[in-house]
Design a protein around this motif. Structure first.
Motif, PDB file in Angstrom:
ATOM      1  N   PRO A  92       0.825  -1.217   0.000  1.00 42.98           N
ATOM      2  CA  PRO A  92       0.000   0.000   0.000  1.00 42.98           C
ATOM      3  C   PRO A  92       0.861   1.269   0.000  1.00 42.98           C
ATOM      4  O   PRO A  92       0.542   2.236  -0.690  1.00 42.98           O
ATOM      5  CB  PRO A  92      -0.822  -0.118   1.282  1.00 42.98           C
ATOM      6  N   GLU A  93       1.976   1.250   0.740  1.00 44.91           N
ATOM      7  CA  GLU A  93       2.868   2.418   0.801  1.00 44.91           C
ATOM      8  C   GLU A  93       3.530   2.673  -0.552  1.00 44.91           C
ATOM      9  O   GLU A  93       3.656   3.811  -0.993  1.00 44.91           O
ATOM     10  CB  GLU A  93       3.968   2.234   1.861  1.00 44.91           C
TER      11      GLU A  93
ATOM     12  N   LYS B  29       0.982  12.562  -9.367  1.00 45.99           N
ATOM     13  CA  LYS B  29       0.277  13.817  -9.066  1.00 45.99           C
ATOM     14  C   LYS B  29       1.248  14.994  -9.129  1.00 45.99           C
ATOM     15  O   LYS B  29       0.934  16.045  -9.688  1.00 45.99           O
ATOM     16  CB  LYS B  29      -0.380  13.723  -7.687  1.00 45.99           C
TER      17      LYS B  29
ATOM     18  N   LYS C  76       1.002   4.148  -2.942  1.00 45.06           N
ATOM     19  CA  LYS C  76       0.738   5.546  -2.571  1.00 45.06           C
ATOM     20  C   LYS C  76       1.860   6.453  -3.082  1.00 45.06           C
ATOM     21  O   LYS C  76       1.620   7.540  -3.612  1.00 45.06           O
ATOM     22  CB  LYS C  76       0.610   5.667  -1.053  1.00 45.06           C
ATOM     23  N   LYS C  77       3.090   5.983  -2.954  1.00 40.95           N
ATOM     24  CA  LYS C  77       4.250   6.748  -3.409  1.00 40.95           C
ATOM     25  C   LYS C  77       4.197   6.977  -4.933  1.00 40.95           C
ATOM     26  O   LYS C  77       4.475   8.072  -5.413  1.00 40.95           O
ATOM     27  CB  LYS C  77       5.524   5.983  -3.024  1.00 40.95           C
TER      28      LYS C  77
ATOM     29  N   ARG D 294       1.484   7.020  -6.807  1.00 47.16           N
ATOM     30  CA  ARG D 294       0.390   7.967  -7.084  1.00 47.16           C
ATOM     31  C   ARG D 294       0.803   9.405  -6.769  1.00 47.16           C
ATOM     32  O   ARG D 294       0.446  10.334  -7.502  1.00 47.16           O
ATOM     33  CB  ARG D 294      -0.855   7.588  -6.290  1.00 47.16           C
ATOM     34  N   GLU D 295       1.542   9.583  -5.672  1.00 46.13           N
ATOM     35  CA  GLU D 295       2.003  10.926  -5.297  1.00 46.13           C
ATOM     36  C   GLU D 295       2.982  11.468  -6.340  1.00 46.13           C
ATOM     37  O   GLU D 295       2.942  12.650  -6.679  1.00 46.13           O
ATOM     38  CB  GLU D 295       2.655  10.905  -3.914  1.00 46.13           C
TER      39      GLU D 295
END
Length: 157
Positions: free
Chosen positions: A9-10, A20, A13-14, A16-17
């Motif tokens: 999950p981490e 973005k 998330k990284k 996706r960040e």
């Protein structure tokens, strides 16, 4: 079609960040640089404009590649994983048969690999050699100067 890759999950998330950041900050910056270079006159002899366009092309390629990666990304459910074998997200303690050195590696997806923190890709030579092995087995890893052998001492999550 993008290939499937597994992430924590981490790690997801990284990714996706990062996407973005590239879209919301870097892309407008590149457009601004092109606009400023365009305002400086004749585009046929404007090296700054050419460089800005090239940088924008590279940025768009990076964004596209990251979007493809995210399209094929899957989160790993650690609770459903077999703890008897070395799989993605397994923490494996190994012993080099040649020099007796013990190492601990966590097997991760390519995008999360970080040797300094003990995370190696499942697609690396050592990662490939460890996948599917159980405690007590010997992993043989093909390296440029021959074959390295590692004893599997412990597998944890």
């Amino acid at each position: 079609m993008s290939k499937v890759s597994y992430y924590t999950p981490e790690g997801l998330k990284k990714l996706r960040e990062e996407l973005k950041h590239l879209k919301d900050i870097e892309r407008p910056r590149a457009s601004q640089a092109i606009g400023e270079a365009r305002d400086k006159g004749d585009l046929s002899e404007n090296a700054e404009y050419d460089a800005a366009k090239e940088a924008q092309g590279m940025l768009e390629m990076k964004i596209s590649k990251l979007e493809d990666t995210l399209a094929g990304a899957r989160v790993i459910d650690e609770s459903q994983m077999d703890v008897s074998k070395a799989l993605v997200l397994s923490k494996v303690r190994i012993k080099n048969q040649t020099n007796g050195m013990e190492l601990i590696y966590t097997l991760v997806a390519d995008g999360e690999a970080d040797l300094a923190s003990g995370k190696i890709s499942v697609n690396s030579p050592i990662g490939k050699g460890l996948l599917g092995k159980s405690v007590g087995e010997v992993a043989e890893v093909q390296v440029p100067n021959g074959v390295m052998k590692f004893d599997i001492l412990e597998i944890t999550r």
